[in-house]
Structure formats: C-alpha cells, structure tokens
Design an enzyme around this catalytic site. Sequence first.
Site, PDB file in Angstrom:
ATOM      1  N   GLY A   1      50.878  50.109  33.639  1.00 19.58           N
ATOM      2  CA  GLY A   1      49.201  49.358  33.600  1.00 19.58           C
ATOM      3  C   GLY A   1      48.887  48.282  35.606  1.00 19.58           C
ATOM      4  O   GLY A   1      49.472  49.357  36.747  1.00 19.58           O
TER       5      GLY A   1
ATOM      6  N   PRO B   1      49.161  46.338  38.931  1.00 18.91           N
ATOM      7  CA  PRO B   1      50.062  45.866  39.856  1.00 18.91           C
ATOM      8  C   PRO B   1      49.749  43.839  39.687  1.00 18.91           C
ATOM      9  O   PRO B   1      50.989  44.096  39.775  1.00 18.91           O
ATOM     10  CB  PRO B   1      49.144  45.942  41.003  1.00 18.91           C
ATOM     11  CG  PRO B   1      47.495  45.661  40.585  1.00 18.91           C
ATOM     12  CD  PRO B   1      47.711  46.332  39.869  1.00 18.91           C
TER      13      PRO B   1
ATOM     14  N   GLY C   1      52.371  44.165  36.860  1.00 17.75           N
ATOM     15  CA  GLY C   1      53.482  44.857  37.293  1.00 17.75           C
ATOM     16  C   GLY C   1      54.306  44.247  38.227  1.00 17.75           C
ATOM     17  O   GLY C   1      56.277  44.942  37.828  1.00 17.75           O
TER      18      GLY C   1
ATOM     19  N   GLU D   1      54.274  52.713  36.503  1.00 18.10           N
ATOM     20  CA  GLU D   1      52.915  53.430  36.179  1.00 18.10           C
ATOM     21  C   GLU D   1      51.493  52.840  36.834  1.00 18.10           C
ATOM     22  O   GLU D   1      51.307  51.987  36.426  1.00 18.10           O
ATOM     23  CB  GLU D   1      53.000  54.637  35.620  1.00 18.10           C
ATOM     24  CG  GLU D   1      53.963  55.073  35.411  1.00 18.10           C
ATOM     25  CD  GLU D   1      54.649  56.502  36.436  1.00 18.10           C
ATOM     26  OE1 GLU D   1      52.859  56.777  37.476  1.00 18.10           O
ATOM     27  OE2 GLU D   1      54.678  56.901  37.148  1.00 18.10           O
TER      28      GLU D   1
ATOM     29  N   CYS E   1      43.526  56.239  35.773  1.00 13.09           N
ATOM     30  CA  CYS E   1      44.350  55.313  36.831  1.00 13.09           C
ATOM     31  C   CYS E   1      44.237  56.792  37.888  1.00 13.09           C
ATOM     32  O   CYS E   1      44.319  56.240  39.049  1.00 13.09           O
ATOM     33  CB  CYS E   1      45.768  55.088  36.427  1.00 13.09           C
ATOM     34  SG  CYS E   1      46.760  56.548  35.754  1.00 13.09           S
TER      35      CYS E   1
HETATM   36  P1  NAD Z   1      47.620  45.479  31.941  1.00 13.26           P
HETATM   37  O1  NAD Z   1      48.248  45.515  33.074  1.00 13.26           O
HETATM   38  O2  NAD Z   1      46.636  45.040  31.267  1.00 13.26           O
HETATM   39  O3  NAD Z   1      48.668  46.251  30.589  1.00 13.26           O
HETATM   40  C1  NAD Z   1      49.421  47.059  30.831  1.00 13.26           C
HETATM   41  C2  NAD Z   1      50.251  46.259  29.886  1.00 13.26           C
HETATM   42  O4  NAD Z   1      51.139  45.450  30.382  1.00 13.26           O
HETATM   43  C3  NAD Z   1      49.472  46.188  28.153  1.00 13.26           C
HETATM   44  O5  NAD Z   1      50.672  46.606  27.303  1.00 13.26           O
HETATM   45  C4  NAD Z   1      49.966  44.732  27.740  1.00 13.26           C
HETATM   46  O6  NAD Z   1      50.036  44.313  26.867  1.00 13.26           O
HETATM   47  C5  NAD Z   1      51.469  44.870  28.894  1.00 13.26           C
HETATM   48  N1  NAD Z   1      50.973  43.287  29.461  1.00 13.26           N
HETATM   49  C6  NAD Z   1      49.503  42.463  29.918  1.00 13.26           C
HETATM   50  N2  NAD Z   1      50.743  40.978  30.530  1.00 13.26           N
HETATM   51  C7  NAD Z   1      52.003  41.452  30.484  1.00 13.26           C
HETATM   52  C8  NAD Z   1      52.726  40.846  30.610  1.00 13.26           C
HETATM   53  N3  NAD Z   1      52.495  39.154  30.959  1.00 13.26           N
HETATM   54  N4  NAD Z   1      54.146  40.265  30.588  1.00 13.26           N
HETATM   55  C9  NAD Z   1      54.555  41.644  29.514  1.00 13.26           C
HETATM   56  N5  NAD Z   1      53.087  42.790  29.181  1.00 13.26           N
HETATM   57  C10 NAD Z   1      52.042  42.358  29.993  1.00 13.26           C
HETATM   58  O7  NAD Z   1      46.782  46.951  32.767  1.00 13.26           O
HETATM   59  P2  NAD Z   1      45.848  47.476  31.604  1.00 13.26           P
HETATM   60  O8  NAD Z   1      44.397  47.073  32.199  1.00 13.26           O
HETATM   61  O9  NAD Z   1      46.361  47.996  30.077  1.00 13.26           O
HETATM   62  O10 NAD Z   1      45.437  48.896  32.876  1.00 13.26           O
HETATM   63  C11 NAD Z   1      44.462  49.002  33.499  1.00 13.26           C
HETATM   64  C12 NAD Z   1      45.770  49.335  35.011  1.00 13.26           C
HETATM   65  O11 NAD Z   1      46.904  50.543  34.677  1.00 13.26           O
HETATM   66  C13 NAD Z   1      44.822  50.081  35.527  1.00 13.26           C
HETATM   67  O12 NAD Z   1      44.713  49.504  37.369  1.00 13.26           O
HETATM   68  C14 NAD Z   1      45.102  51.528  35.898  1.00 13.26           C
HETATM   69  O13 NAD Z   1      44.863  52.537  36.942  1.00 13.26           O
HETATM   70  C15 NAD Z   1      45.891  51.249  35.196  1.00 13.26           C
HETATM   71  N6  NAD Z   1      46.797  53.000  34.988  1.00 13.26           N
HETATM   72  C16 NAD Z   1      48.120  53.169  35.131  1.00 13.26           C
HETATM   73  C17 NAD Z   1      47.552  54.275  34.566  1.00 13.26           C
HETATM   74  C18 NAD Z   1      49.394  55.215  35.614  1.00 13.26           C
HETATM   75  O14 NAD Z   1      49.879  55.932  34.748  1.00 13.26           O
HETATM   76  N7  NAD Z   1      49.432  55.313  36.601  1.00 13.26           N
HETATM   77  C19 NAD Z   1      47.692  55.214  33.992  1.00 13.26           C
HETATM   78  C20 NAD Z   1      46.857  53.798  32.865  1.00 13.26           C
HETATM   79  C21 NAD Z   1      46.357  52.988  34.094  1.00 13.26           C
END
Ligand code: NAD
Length: 486
Positions: A192, A194, A197, A214, A252
């Site tokens: 997801g 940063p 993250g 990731e 991503c």
């Molecule tokens: P996000 O960080 O909003 O969410 C990702 C996951 O985290 C979801 O399951 C969400 O429910 C969970 N989450 C959200 N808030 C949380 C918290 N406070 N505590 C624990 N879990 C929580 O990201 P997104 O909008 O789903 O994804 C977009 C980003 O992800 C982009 O920056 C993209 O580049 C990156 N991404 C990376 C990869 C990779 O393989 N490197 C793949 C897909 C997306």
Amino acid sequence: MGEVVGDFEGDLKELRDTFNSGKTREASWRRSQLHGIISLLKERESDIFKALKQDLGKHHVEAYRDEIGTVAKSANYALGNLNKWMGSKRVKVPLAAFPSRGKLVPEPLGVVLIISSWNFPFGLSLEPIIGAIAAGNAVLLKPSEIAPTCSSVLAETIYYYLDNSAIKVVEGGSSVGEKLLRLKFDKILYTGGPRVGQIVMAAAAKNLTPVTLELGGKCPAVVDCMSSSWDQKIAIKRIIWGKFGACAGQVCIGIDYILTQKKFAPTLVEFLKKHIKKSFGDNPMGSNNIAKIVNKKHFSRLKDLLNEPNVKNSIVYGGSLNEENLFIEPTILLDPPLDATIMTEEIFGPLLPIITLEAIEDSIQFIRSRPKPLAIYGFTNNEKLQKRMMCETSSGSITFNDAIIQYAIDTMPFGGVGGSGFGRYHGKYSFEDFSHQKAVLVRGYLIDFGFRYPPWNDKKLQLLKSGLRYNYLTLVLIKLGLKSKA
Ligand code: NAD
C-alpha cells in the site's frame, strides 16, 4: 461496506495452535493448499471476473492476464520448485572447525499477516499467500476495503478452498487493520501507500516483528528516439500499455511520467496519440477496454491534479472526465510545472506527463534528484545509456524496452528500495521472505583444541592468535613441528 471490527485474538490463537501442531510444515499440506489456490482460480473464475468488473471496471481479459493467470502461474511455479526450496543447503565450514558439517535449513516464521491493496485485489493477496504457505506458515489476510466485492469473494473462496484452521481472511478497513496490528504476528507483508507503511512499521517494531513493505512512488520511463521504426512502434505500444493498459494506470509499477528529448517530444506525442486511439478507440469510456477509477475519492484526487495552475494548459491529448462513471480518458500532458502535485506525488491514474530535457542523458540526474522509484523504465537501444541508467540510478527494478512485465517473472525478485519499500518476494524470493534460514552446525568429538578453554595462560593466547591466523591443517603441522610459524 460496514466494517467488521471483532476480537481477532481468537482467530490468531487458532492459527497459532495450527502452526504449533506442525501441520503447516508438512510438504503435503503446503502442496494441498497450493492446489487449493489453483482450484479456486479455476472454478471461481467467473466470480472473480464479476468482482473485478464491479469494483474496478476491469475487462475479463485484463482480469485474467493480471490476476488469475499470473497467480495460477506463480502457484504452479511454487509447486514445481517446492522440494528444492524446502531442502537444506550445505555450507562450507572452515578447517579450524573440523570435524563439523554446516547447513542452512529453512524454517517457517509462524503466523504471518498480509495486508493488501485494492488495485490488484486477488494478485496482491494471493501472490504473498503462495509464498507464505510454500514456506509452511499460517496466514491471516486483510484485503483492502476499497475493492469490497473482491474482498468478500476472497473471504468466501479462501474459506471454501483452503484450510481455514491455518489460513483466514479478516475483512475491513483502517480500524480493522489497526486492531490487527496490535496483535503479535511473526511477519507482516504490507502492500500500500507509504503513510500506512509507517503505521505498519511502527506497530511491528513494538513486537520486533519483521516487515516487508511493498510501497509505490513515481516510476519514470526514459524514452529515447530510436533509429529503427519497428522498434519505435513496439516501444510506443508498450508505453501505452505500461501507462493505461492495466487498471487504468492505478498500478504501483505503471509508468508515472516520461522523460524525453525536447526535439523528439512532438513526434513522441503524435505516436502516443495515434496508438491510444488504436487501443481504446475515439470513445475510450465506451470501449470497455480501460478500467475505471476505483472510487470518488481517487477520482477527485486525480481531477485536482489537473486543476492546479498551469497543469490544465499542458494537456496535449485527452483530459475529459466523467464523474458518474468514475472514468478518466487517457491523458497526455507536455511539460507540466515540476513543482505541481502531478510531478511531486505518485499519479496512480491515466494521466501521463511528458517532461522534456535537452539531452536524454539528463534523465539520469532528473531521476537521481528524486526519491528512489519502485521501477525505472528505459526505452532505448543505446547500450551506453542503458549501462549508465543501470549503474547511476537506484530503484526496485529497471527494465529496458518494456514495462510492468518484470512483475510476472518468477525468477526475479519484486520489491522496492528506499521510499518505494523494502523486502522482496515472488518465486523463491517469496519462500525466502517468509522463512528463516536457520544455521545448523553439527560437530564431531574426534579432535579438540584445549587453548579455547580456561584456565588462561600466555601460551594459550599465542595459540589462539595462531588459531585465528592459520587453518586447522597448518596448526596441526606446526604442532607436529613439521612447519614453522610465519
Ligand atoms: P493504503 O495504504 O491506503 O491501504 C493499503 C492497505 O492498508 C489496505 O488493506 C487498507 O485497509 C490498510 N490500511 C489502511 N489504513 C490502515 C491503518 N491505519 N492500519 C492498518 N492498515 C491500514 O494504500 P492503497 O491506497 O490501497 O494503495 C495505494 C498505494 O499502494 C500506492 O502508493 C501504490 O503504489 C501502492 N501499491 C504498491 C504495490 C506494490 O506491490 N509495491 C502494489 C499496489 C499498490
């Protein structure tokens, strides 16, 4: 979708009990679960197609290519290599430790938490699960709430096809994620953005839990003018695909922006326009060949990118938005301001800025002056430029003359560096990411050096110093008076 906030301690306890029973370590269990994933993908293909259409507007061919086919390939690859991966590996042991044998024995980490993203809801959930179960772990998956239909299909099918005492799905959003992060897992793989993250890493630090992050970032494509018109034609096709052809650019490792030479830019724009029309027609929204933006929030975010000062007037193609259908036309922008959000943050949508430079080599400094990308692409046959890009920039991966395809190559690790994440998975790297390589040393009793034991005296110090300098054979020769100390 309402959030399911429950007490997950019971789920975790069941997973831990199963892991502690030794069941998940059995090769037969690992195989049966990998076969379960293959059956799930085969038998529930139409449910997966429907869910991906509903949440993301993905065409079923795109859905098969990016999620079903890719994941089934990975599960088959893991099945074909499982024996090799699970086997121990002999390591050389110095003669000073004679007699002994050394080996590395992979052991599962325990119960792992996988938090996944919405853009490839099946791929980004099942791909890490393949690695986790191949390595013999129990798994708790939390898919993204942003693709709710896919999340519920994952929960239902995983329950049905996989061993529910060892692999569980918990659905929900950030509050569920936060609750899960309070529990102690043996490994967390998070996909997801940063910001979250950082939350994941901070929570993991409290339990000293290892993490693989990731993340994303802005992936540049350096596009050089090529002498062969055939190469040029293929390059344009691949660039269009690498930007708009998967999940409408919500990828991503999708191309975020292009760097090219000023004098080549007008030709490049014409080529790109022509090929966008060829791929998506004059009315891309009605073409069914391009996915939609996942939700209103992301639609507004992308709309805002275009509405910043001096960004709209840099549009040279496309630019139309349909809020009702959450659709954004493939859009090309020429030299938008470098301090505009479209050039400072990850775009994650079908907007393609082209930044022009005097010389193509200037792209190296441009990339170096920004955060390390997850992927860099170079469309060039110039080997000198390829070499410079490879040596002088840093990124999770670098691909020449194509885009995104590196994700599906099982023999290559997938992961970021710096701000684009750390840790890596796919193929045997997934197995390693979810394993501990235990060092095993088996000593014999045949020979023993007394100088390692007290009581201490200066002679032992001399022998210890020699012991560190010489190998075992030399020491024996010195002891027997057949060799003098150097
Ligand atoms: P996000 O960080 O909003 O969410 C990702 C996951 O985290 C979801 O399951 C969400 O429910 C969970 N989450 C959200 N808030 C949380 C918290 N406070 N505590 C624990 N879990 C929580 O990201 P997104 O909008 O789903 O994804 C977009 C980003 O992800 C982009 O920056 C993209 O580049 C990156 N991404 C990376 C990869 C990779 O393989 N490197 C793949 C897909 C997306």
